[in-house]
Each structure stands twice: as C-alpha cells, then as structure tokens.
Write a protein that holds these residues in place. Sequence first.
Motif, PDB file in Angstrom:
ATOM      1  N   UNK A 299     -15.167 -24.135 -37.820  1.00  0.00           N
ATOM      2  CA  UNK A 299     -13.776 -24.511 -37.539  1.00  0.00           C
ATOM      3  C   UNK A 299     -13.029 -24.897 -38.811  1.00  0.00           C
ATOM      4  N   UNK A 300     -13.750 -25.427 -39.798  1.00  0.00           N
ATOM      5  CA  UNK A 300     -13.095 -25.845 -41.047  1.00  0.00           C
ATOM      6  C   UNK A 300     -12.590 -24.655 -41.856  1.00  0.00           C
ATOM      7  N   UNK A 301     -13.172 -23.468 -41.663  1.00  0.00           N
ATOM      8  CA  UNK A 301     -12.741 -22.278 -42.415  1.00  0.00           C
ATOM      9  C   UNK A 301     -12.370 -21.160 -41.440  1.00  0.00           C
ATOM     10  N   UNK A 302     -11.842 -21.541 -40.269  1.00  0.00           N
ATOM     11  CA  UNK A 302     -11.533 -20.550 -39.237  1.00  0.00           C
ATOM     12  C   UNK A 302     -10.431 -19.584 -39.673  1.00  0.00           C
ATOM     13  N   UNK A 303      -9.677 -19.962 -40.681  1.00  0.00           N
ATOM     14  CA  UNK A 303      -8.622 -19.060 -41.161  1.00  0.00           C
ATOM     15  C   UNK A 303      -9.198 -17.752 -41.691  1.00  0.00           C
ATOM     16  N   UNK A 354       4.411 -23.831 -36.614  1.00  0.00           N
ATOM     17  CA  UNK A 354       3.008 -23.903 -36.996  1.00  0.00           C
ATOM     18  C   UNK A 354       2.820 -23.338 -38.396  1.00  0.00           C
ATOM     19  N   UNK A 355       1.716 -23.703 -39.012  1.00  0.00           N
ATOM     20  CA  UNK A 355       1.422 -23.234 -40.360  1.00  0.00           C
ATOM     21  C   UNK A 355       1.088 -21.750 -40.340  1.00  0.00           C
ATOM     22  N   UNK A 356       1.128 -21.150 -41.527  1.00  0.00           N
ATOM     23  CA  UNK A 356       0.773 -19.735 -41.653  1.00  0.00           C
ATOM     24  C   UNK A 356      -0.689 -19.511 -41.289  1.00  0.00           C
ATOM     25  N   UNK A 357      -1.533 -20.501 -41.578  1.00  0.00           N
ATOM     26  CA  UNK A 357      -2.947 -20.403 -41.228  1.00  0.00           C
ATOM     27  C   UNK A 357      -3.115 -20.348 -39.711  1.00  0.00           C
ATOM     28  N   UNK A 358      -2.388 -21.208 -38.992  1.00  0.00           N
ATOM     29  CA  UNK A 358      -2.471 -21.225 -37.532  1.00  0.00           C
ATOM     30  C   UNK A 358      -1.974 -19.916 -36.939  1.00  0.00           C
ATOM     31  N   UNK A 359      -0.930 -19.358 -37.516  1.00  0.00           N
ATOM     32  CA  UNK A 359      -0.404 -18.095 -37.022  1.00  0.00           C
ATOM     33  C   UNK A 359      -1.393 -16.955 -37.257  1.00  0.00           C
ATOM     34  N   UNK A 360      -2.076 -17.004 -38.384  1.00  0.00           N
ATOM     35  CA  UNK A 360      -3.070 -15.971 -38.674  1.00  0.00           C
ATOM     36  C   UNK A 360      -4.245 -16.072 -37.703  1.00  0.00           C
ATOM     37  N   UNK A 361      -4.688 -17.282 -37.434  1.00  0.00           N
ATOM     38  CA  UNK A 361      -5.781 -17.477 -36.470  1.00  0.00           C
ATOM     39  C   UNK A 361      -5.348 -17.057 -35.069  1.00  0.00           C
TER      40      UNK A 361
END
Length: 567
Positions: A299-303, A354-361
């Motif tokens: 989960x810490x590197x789910x991006x 949401x952050x770009x990371x959240x959108x990518x996930x």
Amino acid sequence: MATAAMNRQSLAMERTGQWVFSQEIPTDVVVQVGEAKFPLHKFMLIAKSNYIRQLIAESKEADLARIDLSDIPGGPEIFEKAAKFCYGVNFEITVHNAAALRCAAEYLQMTDNYCDGNLAARTDDFLAQVALTSLSGAVLVLKSCQQLLPYAEHLNIVQRCVDVISCKACTEANFPSRCPPNWWTEELCILDINFFGRIIRSMKSHGAKGLTIASTLVIYAEKSLQDLVKDHSGNGKFTPNIANADVRKQQRELLESIIALLPSEKAASGINFLCTLLRAAIFLTASDKCKNELEKRISAILEHVTVDDLLLLSFSYDGERLSDLDTVRRIILLFVASEKSSGVFNVGDFREVCSAVMQRVARTIDAYLGEIATYEELSISKFNGIANLVPKGARRVEDDLYRAIDIYLKAHPGLDEIEREKVCSVMDPLKLSYEARMHASQNKRLPVQIVLHALYYDQLRLRSGTPNEQHSQDAITMRSQIQTDVSLIKENKILRAELMKMKMYVTDLQKDQGTSSKGSSKRRTFFASVSKTLVKLNPFRQGSKDTSNIDDGVNFTKARRRRFSIS
C-alpha cells in the motif's frame, strides 16, 4: 543414499588399511565411527590426540581394544583425515573440509596445548590464509558449517565467515570486480536461511543500500522458493506441488524469514516482488503478522502497481478462479487512508480534489475491475465494494469504470433491473466522455435511469453552451428531473400491464355464450376497478409533468353535466 554412504565408509576403511598395515606393526585398537571401523595403533593416536589418551587412561579395561567416536564432527571421512595426520600421512585441506577438520581437532583435543604444530593450528592457518580471503571461499566454508553446529559456532568459524562475506559483498555491490555485477548474490543462494539472514543483517550494519538488500532477497527467494516465486512477472500460471505437510511448513518458515529481512526503505523492494511474496504467504497460510506487513509495504508504493500485480493477488496459482479479493480491498483501503491522512483531500460533493497519485491508482483499479468482471463468481457486492473504495474526486472521467460495468453486465446476463441499477450505482454518468455517453445511450444492458442520464446531460450542455465546471446547479436540477421521469416510466409500465390484463379479460368475456346479470355486475365491478387504476396512474394527476407550454386549443373549463337522452 544409504548405499552411497556405505560405499564411502568401505573405501575409507580400505584406504586406512593400506597406510596402517604398511607400518608392519599389528594394530591394537579399533575405532568405530558410525558404521565404519578403523583398526589403528594406540601409540600413534595418543601422540596427537589428548582426548584418546584420556579415554585409554581412564578406561576400566586393562587393555582397551575398541573406542567409539560416532559423534565426532564430520563423520568417518573427517576422522580418516585426522588419523592420517596422527600417522604423518599427507592429505589435502580444502574449503570443503577445513571447518570440519577444525571441529574434529577440537573434539579430539588435537591442539597446540597438547602438541606443537597440531591439526587445529594447521586448519586455522588454512582458514585465515586461504579460505577466508575470498567471498566464494568464505561462502563454501560457511555452507560446510551447517552440519557442524554447535562446534563451528563455538569455535567462531561461523561468525568469521559472516563478517568476511558481508564486508566483501558490500564492496562488490559498490565496486564490482567482475561481470555480472551481482555475481555474488548467486553465491549466497547455496546457504541456509539462518546463515543467509545473518549475512543480510551484517550487511545492513555495514551500511548496505536498501536496493542491494532487496535485489539479493529477490534472487534468494527465486532460488529457495522456486515453486512459489518462480515467475513474479504476473504471467506465470502453474500449480505448486507441495502436498507434504512438512515441506509446506518448511516453505512457510523460509518465506516468513525472507519477509523479516526486507529493507526498511519503502521504495527499495519492487511492488511486483512484494505481491508475489504475499500470494505465496496466502497460499502457505503464513502468519497474519507476516501478511499484514506485506500489505502495508504494498500500500505504501501502490502508485507503482499494475493490473497484473493486482491480478496476481486475486487469482489462484493456476489462474482459473478468483481466490482472494479481500486482500486487494485491504491494500486499497490502507492506501486511501494514507492519502487522506496526508491532507490530500478537500471535502466537497462536487469539488473533491485528489492527488495525481490517487488518480493514477484509480485508473489502475478501474482497469483491474474490467479484468475480473468476466468471472461469474464475482458478486455485485464485491464488485461495488472495490469500486467504491476510490474517492469521487479521483475519477475525473469514468470511462474505464463504465467499461468495467458494461463487461460485468455482459458477463452476468441474468441480472434483473434492480440488480443492474446496483451495479451502475458506483458510476456517475455525468463524468462520462461524449463517446462513452453515446455508447451508453444505445446500450440495452444498462438500466433506463443511466440511459436517461446520458441523454439529458448532452441536452443540458447544448442548451447552456457552458463548460462542464459551471453545471453544478443545472446538474442537480437535471438529476431531480431524471428521477421524476424514471418514476413516470415505471408507472407507464404498470399501466400497460393493467391494460393488457383488461384486454385479455374482455376477450375472455366475448367467448362466453350467455350474459347474466351476475356477469354484468362483475363487468361493471371490473371496469370500475380499471378506471380507478387509470386515474391513479395518470402522470398528469399531481402535476408531475410541466404542461404550461401545451397549447392544443382544448378548453379545460369544467363541462356542464348532461343528461343522456334521445330528446
């Protein structure tokens, strides 16, 4: 295996007989080591071994003729070389037998305290000057120590090997001396997990980088757990053959040890490797602590996660059935909670960012849902449960989610209207692209409400001519209008059903031959009932439709009551 051991013992006794009987002096003692027996001379053994001297001196027998040394480290082969040393016969000390000879020398008390230049000193010199001067030599010596515990531990041979290997491994990692640069990681794979773990911990204390530790663990896991971590690309499909309970337990302990050695840096271990370890942990029923640790790391590197990584966790090893969706759900929950705690979200119904990371996930999760949607065992609750984990603001366009929903509806044709509405409830039709809305408006698998959403939204945009961001209030009004229209559509369906019943009833009446007063009464009762139903289902009865713009020339004033007569 037993036959090979017996052959080695026979050869050892035969060789011993050759150099012992060449002394032309009758033997006076038989030394037994396991199944092997060595006829030797007491005075030759006593000259070098203080232990044998004490056994003979303290024996209650007047003439001790048999000595049992079955528990000597290294067994018959090592004792043969120790006996040769006592007789002054040359033999070769190698990296494979040096540790065993040193342990046997300690066991037989063949040290310099008893006799100068004894076997213990000879083996110590070889270890220091030859075996432990290279990483490969130290690894081979350490491997031989696996069968020499606790003697090798007490003599500090194990720790000396660990220190040499860890130091030279760190040097090789920073300044490779040969190709490929990670050649030394292959060397470590022959070691037991306990020795391997000590080397990894020693490397950490020497300042080894997390990436170095992680790459070493990957290679070791592939070698030692090849049936479970054989292919961590996400494409391998096979069934591990681990039927034996003891083997399964051994594999589980090995896996848990590897997980405990993972570096603390979250980005050091690749997410695909972590997913592979987690799948193996689930298969081997590892401890909850072990699985929880892996879930937190993923989960810490789910991006960086891919669809294949998530599928790796969801399917059985043969790739034929969905085996575990709860693990994926927990990982996503941990990631979303971490993002929220970092202050990424700004709460709001339509303005959630949401952050770009959240959108990518989110895009990866939607693509993952599209892959698993084809499986019949996937229930609506599990499908929606995963889709709803993604915050609303993480999906600017929901085309991928619409694709997953369409695949699910196609793979589950037996769903009724209510169930299809539940599946579609996770999607906001207002966030579909123009192409997706055009497809949705013609998609017969979708419930009526979703189709109307798609159609009304395009009409709203054409009428207003404003960008999407300025449609908040209009979108709310449109949603209310759609709800009303859907309600009218359902009422019309009920009305059509009632009309069909009436038509069938009239047809049945026409088939009857006689018309009795009782029948007339029944007809009047039925028509009265139908009339009341039609009144209730009238869509204009309570003003649910706006008729202010209707202009058909009809006078809506109350008509004068007329008496029906011929006159």
